[in-house]
Design an enzyme around this catalytic site. Structure first.
Site, PDB file in Angstrom:
ATOM      1  N   ARG A  82      -4.496   4.730  11.399  1.00 22.07           N
ATOM      2  CA  ARG A  82      -5.336   4.935  10.163  1.00 22.07           C
ATOM      3  C   ARG A  82      -6.608   4.033  10.163  1.00 22.07           C
ATOM      4  NH1 ARG A  82      -2.894   5.563   4.424  1.00 22.07           N
ATOM      5  NH2 ARG A  82      -3.005   3.631   4.355  1.00 22.07           N
ATOM      6  N   LYS A 184     -10.221   5.163   4.533  1.00 20.72           N
ATOM      7  CA  LYS A 184      -9.953   4.105   3.682  1.00 20.72           C
ATOM      8  C   LYS A 184     -11.088   3.054   3.621  1.00 20.72           C
ATOM      9  CE  LYS A 184      -5.747   1.757   2.067  1.00 20.72           C
ATOM     10  NZ  LYS A 184      -5.653   2.238   0.708  1.00 20.72           N
TER      11      LYS A 184
HETATM   12  C1  LIG Z   1      -6.817   7.035  -2.452  1.00 20.12           C
HETATM   13  C2  LIG Z   1      -5.417   6.715  -1.572  1.00 20.12           C
HETATM   14  N1  LIG Z   1      -4.660   7.805  -1.448  1.00 20.12           N
HETATM   15  C3  LIG Z   1      -3.518   7.628  -1.253  1.00 20.12           C
HETATM   16  C4  LIG Z   1      -2.826   6.436  -0.763  1.00 20.12           C
HETATM   17  C5  LIG Z   1      -1.398   6.014  -0.158  1.00 20.12           C
HETATM   18  O1  LIG Z   1      -1.461   5.671   1.184  1.00 20.12           O
HETATM   19  P1  LIG Z   1      -0.346   4.945   1.501  1.00 20.12           P
HETATM   20  O2  LIG Z   1       0.930   5.618   1.317  1.00 20.12           O
HETATM   21  O3  LIG Z   1      -0.678   4.689   2.971  1.00 20.12           O
HETATM   22  O4  LIG Z   1      -0.361   3.525   0.874  1.00 20.12           O
HETATM   23  C6  LIG Z   1      -3.581   5.314  -1.202  1.00 20.12           C
HETATM   24  C7  LIG Z   1      -3.222   3.727  -1.036  1.00 20.12           C
HETATM   25  O5  LIG Z   1      -3.477   3.074   0.010  1.00 20.12           O
HETATM   26  C8  LIG Z   1      -5.088   5.312  -1.581  1.00 20.12           C
HETATM   27  O6  LIG Z   1      -5.807   4.427  -1.977  1.00 20.12           O
END
Ligand SMILES: Cc1ncc(COP(=O)(O)O)c(C=O)c1O
Length: 336
Positions: A82, A184
């Site tokens: 990712r 991200k």
């Molecule tokens: C905007 C957003 N959506 C979803 C997630 C969930 O992602 P993950 O399960 O990989 O932590 C996060 C957390 O990192 C986030 O910041």
């Protein structure tokens, strides 16, 4: 640790850091080897690309201590993939997956003594920023970059609390943009912040669920699930929202536990209908799976059950934690 506080339930998430981080620099078309350093302020030119044009992305994952003292990182490959995808969307150079893995492992090993017992963990924050000193580069990628991994011991933020979260529904605007939500990157959090602040002020909400035009997407920092005794429902992957590693883990785990998985677009009206009988939850690395106690839409409160974390949410959360902490069989080979 740089803060004498232990990662107790009281320490706010992300506010306690281990003493050491690992750093690599990109210059003249190549990455330097990772180097362990003290956690200390970075030296950045005031014209650094990241400070003006937001060339930055990061990851968030956890390393857990097993009962035999071994340390395992949860779904490291997914987080690395990712991060590479985020870097690519931002035109940032990034070390190879092998180099990323080896740096992440090295910094975890270095700070091993700080890892609390599960459900506590060492939260890992790999970060990539564009450092080229060039304010003329608004329409050009940064030719220089810095990669570092900061680590933070985190505790159990749930023990004792069964109260569900208060979530404000934003049914007009989206968190990011249709094509960039899956990155991200800091800018997406910055663009969501004003909605979160308004929801906190006006509705004492914990978070905002972004549902532009009624399309239920995600909250400011977590993915979203509707759950009942037999099914779990969530939006299918598209470029508008972050593809959570916890989201994928919950889907796989729930399927193996006999739940029917429904990945489909759904509306705020369908959500309100679902919570007449079912549960709602947020998924993310930090909080795993958190139950929603009530939604607020246009100032009106819509309770979910009795406002407590629902039994299926609790069951799925416990099943995930059992795998992460090594107490249940790692049937998907998620711990590396
Ligand atoms: C905007 C957003 N959506 C979803 C997630 C969930 O992602 P993950 O399960 O990989 O932590 C996060 C957390 O990192 C986030 O910041």
């Amino acid at each position: 640790m740089s803060n004498s506080a232990t990662p107790s339930k009281k320490a706010a998430f992300g506010s306690v850091f281990s003493d050491k981080m690992i750093v690599a620099e990109y210059k003249d078309g190549q990455w330097s080897p990772g180097k362990i350093t003290d956690v200390a302020p970075l030296q950045l030119h005031p014209a650094a690309h990241v400070l003006h044009y937001a060339s930055t992305c990061f990851e968030g994952m956890k390393a857990f201590k097993m009962a035999n003292g071994e340390v395992k990182i949860f779904r490291l490959d997914r987080h690395i993939a990712r991060m590479a995808q985020s870097a690519s969307l931002l035109h940032l150079p990034i070390p190879s997956p092998q180099e990323l893995e080896s740096m992440i492992r090295e910094v975890v090993e270095t700070n091993k003594a700080d890892i609390p017992e599960p459900p506590g963990a060492l939260y890992l924050r790999p970060t990539l920023i564009g450092t080229e000193a060039n304010i003329g580069a608004a329409g050009a990628p940064s030719g220089e970059a810095l990669f570092y991994v900061l680590v933070s011991p985190v505790g159990d933020y749930f023990s004792g609390s069964t109260k569900g979260l208060t979530i404000a529904i934003e049914d007009q605007e989206m968190r990011s943009t249709p094509g960039f939500g899956k990155a991200k990157t800091g800018g997406n959090y910055a663009s969501a912040l004003r909605h979160v602040m308004r929801a906190k002020k006006e509705n004492q909400a914990d978070q905002v669920l972004f549902c532009p035009g009624g399309d239920v997407q995600e909250t400011g920092a977590a993915n979203f699930f509707l759950i009942d005794d037999n099914r779990i429902m969530t939006k299918p992957l598209d470029a508008s929202f972050l593809h959570g590693v916890t989201r994928d883990s919950i889907i796989n785990l729930a399927r193996s536990m006999g739940y029917e998985i429904i990945e489909k677009d759904f509306t705020v009206d369908e959500l309100l209908e679902w919570i007449q009988h079912g549960e709602a939850a947020l998924s993310g690395t930090a909080a795993m799976l958190s139950g929603v106690g009530q939604f607020i839409l246009h100032g009106e409160t819509h309770p979910v059950g009795n406002g407590e974390v629902g039994p299926n949410t609790q069951k799925l959360r416990e099943a995930l934690l059992a795998i992460q902490s090594g107490k249940a069989e790692d049937q998907f080979a998620w711990l590396k």
